[in-house]
Motif scaffolding. Sequence first.
Motif, PDB file in Angstrom:
ATOM      1  N   PHE A   9      -3.463   1.652  10.260  1.00 34.72           N
ATOM      2  CA  PHE A   9      -4.615   0.945   9.692  1.00 34.72           C
ATOM      3  C   PHE A   9      -4.177   0.041   8.542  1.00 34.72           C
ATOM      4  CE2 PHE A   9      -7.822   0.781   6.303  1.00 34.72           C
ATOM      5  CZ  PHE A   9      -8.816   0.075   6.957  1.00 34.72           C
ATOM      6  N   ALA A  10      -3.374   0.575   7.622  1.00 36.18           N
ATOM      7  CA  ALA A  10      -2.952  -0.196   6.457  1.00 36.18           C
ATOM      8  C   ALA A  10      -2.160  -1.429   6.860  1.00 36.18           C
ATOM      9  CB  ALA A  10      -2.119   0.684   5.529  1.00 36.18           C
ATOM     10  N   ALA A  11      -1.377  -1.309   7.944  1.00 40.47           N
ATOM     11  CA  ALA A  11      -0.545  -2.425   8.385  1.00 40.47           C
ATOM     12  C   ALA A  11      -1.323  -3.457   9.179  1.00 40.47           C
ATOM     13  CB  ALA A  11       0.613  -1.898   9.232  1.00 40.47           C
ATOM     14  N   SER A  12      -2.522  -3.109   9.618  1.00 41.64           N
ATOM     15  CA  SER A  12      -3.291  -3.982  10.502  1.00 41.64           C
ATOM     16  C   SER A  12      -4.183  -4.939   9.720  1.00 41.64           C
ATOM     17  CB  SER A  12      -4.161  -3.146  11.440  1.00 41.64           C
ATOM     18  OG  SER A  12      -5.300  -2.631  10.763  1.00 41.64           O
ATOM     19  N   ASP A  13      -4.710  -5.929  10.434  1.00 39.19           N
ATOM     20  CA  ASP A  13      -5.611  -6.887   9.800  1.00 39.19           C
ATOM     21  C   ASP A  13      -6.946  -6.255   9.420  1.00 39.19           C
ATOM     22  OD1 ASP A  13      -3.739  -8.873  10.006  1.00 39.19           O
ATOM     23  OD2 ASP A  13      -4.541  -9.712  11.869  1.00 39.19           O
ATOM     24  N   ARG A  14      -7.220  -5.053   9.924  1.00 37.49           N
ATOM     25  CA  ARG A  14      -8.448  -4.372   9.512  1.00 37.49           C
ATOM     26  C   ARG A  14      -8.413  -3.988   8.041  1.00 37.49           C
ATOM     27  NH1 ARG A  14     -10.222  -0.491  14.636  1.00 37.49           N
ATOM     28  NH2 ARG A  14     -10.384  -2.199  16.153  1.00 37.49           N
ATOM     29  N   ALA A  15      -7.215  -3.944   7.464  1.00 41.38           N
ATOM     30  CA  ALA A  15      -7.058  -3.633   6.041  1.00 41.38           C
ATOM     31  C   ALA A  15      -6.666  -4.881   5.249  1.00 41.38           C
ATOM     32  CB  ALA A  15      -6.000  -2.550   5.864  1.00 41.38           C
ATOM     33  N   ARG A  16      -7.044  -6.040   5.737  1.00 39.94           N
ATOM     34  CA  ARG A  16      -6.599  -7.301   5.145  1.00 39.94           C
ATOM     35  C   ARG A  16      -6.985  -7.471   3.681  1.00 39.94           C
ATOM     36  NH1 ARG A  16     -10.405 -11.196   4.753  1.00 39.94           N
ATOM     37  NH2 ARG A  16      -8.813 -12.819   4.787  1.00 39.94           N
ATOM     38  N   SER A  17      -8.045  -6.782   3.236  1.00 40.78           N
ATOM     39  CA  SER A  17      -8.479  -6.893   1.841  1.00 40.78           C
ATOM     40  C   SER A  17      -7.907  -5.778   0.971  1.00 40.78           C
ATOM     41  CB  SER A  17     -10.008  -6.877   1.749  1.00 40.78           C
ATOM     42  OG  SER A  17     -10.524  -5.645   2.232  1.00 40.78           O
ATOM     43  N   MET A  18      -7.044  -4.943   1.523  1.00 45.00           N
ATOM     44  CA  MET A  18      -6.512  -3.798   0.780  1.00 45.00           C
ATOM     45  C   MET A  18      -5.085  -4.071   0.320  1.00 45.00           C
ATOM     46  SD  MET A  18      -5.939   0.156   2.076  1.00 45.00           S
ATOM     47  CE  MET A  18      -7.698   0.455   2.307  1.00 45.00           C
ATOM     48  N   THR A  19      -4.869  -4.004  -0.976  1.00 40.42           N
ATOM     49  CA  THR A  19      -3.527  -4.065  -1.538  1.00 40.42           C
ATOM     50  C   THR A  19      -3.564  -3.436  -2.925  1.00 40.42           C
ATOM     51  OG1 THR A  19      -1.573  -5.477  -1.871  1.00 40.42           O
ATOM     52  CG2 THR A  19      -3.690  -6.333  -2.685  1.00 40.42           C
ATOM     53  N   ALA A  20      -2.384  -3.179  -3.491  1.00 42.07           N
ATOM     54  CA  ALA A  20      -2.290  -2.508  -4.792  1.00 42.07           C
ATOM     55  C   ALA A  20      -3.071  -1.196  -4.770  1.00 42.07           C
ATOM     56  CB  ALA A  20      -2.792  -3.412  -5.919  1.00 42.07           C
TER      57      ALA A  20
ATOM     58  N   ILE B 136       0.854  -1.193   0.000  1.00 36.18           N
ATOM     59  CA  ILE B 136       0.000   0.000   0.000  1.00 36.18           C
ATOM     60  C   ILE B 136       0.887   1.239   0.000  1.00 36.18           C
ATOM     61  CG2 ILE B 136      -1.743   1.312   1.295  1.00 36.18           C
ATOM     62  CD1 ILE B 136      -2.658  -1.387   2.467  1.00 36.18           C
ATOM     63  N   CYS B 137       0.520   2.214  -0.802  1.00 37.14           N
ATOM     64  CA  CYS B 137       1.230   3.486  -0.874  1.00 37.14           C
ATOM     65  C   CYS B 137       0.380   4.558  -0.184  1.00 37.14           C
ATOM     66  CB  CYS B 137       1.482   3.868  -2.336  1.00 37.14           C
ATOM     67  SG  CYS B 137       2.432   5.385  -2.551  1.00 37.14           S
ATOM     68  N   LEU B 138       0.999   5.332   0.683  1.00 37.64           N
ATOM     69  CA  LEU B 138       0.327   6.440   1.350  1.00 37.64           C
ATOM     70  C   LEU B 138       0.661   7.730   0.614  1.00 37.64           C
ATOM     71  CD1 LEU B 138       1.291   5.576   5.045  1.00 37.64           C
ATOM     72  CD2 LEU B 138      -0.630   4.683   3.712  1.00 37.64           C
ATOM     73  N   ARG B 139      -0.376   8.529   0.281  1.00 33.37           N
ATOM     74  CA  ARG B 139      -0.159   9.751  -0.487  1.00 33.37           C
ATOM     75  C   ARG B 139      -0.685  10.978   0.272  1.00 33.37           C
ATOM     76  NH1 ARG B 139      -4.032  10.145  -4.986  1.00 33.37           N
ATOM     77  NH2 ARG B 139      -2.850   8.661  -6.248  1.00 33.37           N
ATOM     78  N   PRO B 140       0.127  11.544   1.169  1.00 29.71           N
ATOM     79  CA  PRO B 140      -0.269  12.800   1.805  1.00 29.71           C
ATOM     80  C   PRO B 140       0.086  13.995   0.935  1.00 29.71           C
ATOM     81  CG  PRO B 140       1.801  12.083   2.718  1.00 29.71           C
ATOM     82  CD  PRO B 140       1.395  11.022   1.708  1.00 29.71           C
ATOM     83  N   ASP B 141      -0.449  15.152   1.290  1.00 31.43           N
ATOM     84  CA  ASP B 141      -0.055  16.411   0.671  1.00 31.43           C
ATOM     85  C   ASP B 141       1.101  16.988   1.494  1.00 31.43           C
ATOM     86  OD1 ASP B 141      -0.026  18.656  -0.935  1.00 31.43           O
ATOM     87  OD2 ASP B 141      -2.203  18.914  -0.897  1.00 31.43           O
TER      88      ASP B 141
END
Length: 264
Positions: A241-252, A182-187
Amino acid sequence: MLLQDKVAVVYGGGGVIGGAIARALAREGAAVHLAGPTRAKLEAVAADIARVGGRTTVSVLDALDESAVRRHAEHVVADAGKIDIAVNAVGFMHVQGTPFTELSLEDFERPIRAYMRTLFVTAKAVAGPMTARGSGVFLCLSTPASKIGFPGVAGFGSTCAAIEGFSRHLAADLGAHGIRVICLRPDALPEAVALGSHSRRVFEPFAARLGLSVEEMLAQPSPSPLKTRPRLSDVAEAAVFAASDRARSMTAAVMNLTCGTVVD
């Protein structure tokens, strides 16, 4: 805690953004291995983590050195038994604000070479241990310049587009092994500038052309729908959040933390 018993490596962990992410990961229960070029900065973050009962180690490391990064990952696995989370928050000084007609090829290429090399090197180092366990999360960072054309940002804007593209392809390569990317894109983060980030020097040419200080430039009204800019804590909490299992369905995926400056 969301990350209890997880083992995380934060490359660039002594930096402003990397340090904020490291503190948040530790707060949520992860054992955090900090890696970066400056011992004093790493130890300052480690001290913050230790003060609240977190677990951490410090390693002086050049994230462009493939052999050194690989050995460091091997050491973490030997010590902790695994790597669950890896964060590349490495930043490099580069040229912004120079009109294209005045931009040298060297200044154009520098951020592309540095950022893409460290992403490849760090991802390669942790991919093996994560593959062996059949799980893992790799996080990286981008900016709105990946999607919006800004004058004077040819090199870094192209770099950000490459970072996001690389994260998607990496996710495709590693997904079968249970690894999410996952890529994080802040301003722009005014707090980071205030806390000593190298972004101050990066922004100075822009501000100078406007006849402003960096602080004055960043204090101007945000063009985002929310009329504000993200906070450092927003990036850190998104990483948790991205690193946790709550985001288990999130990738790419690219997490849009721009307050709507970029509309996905």
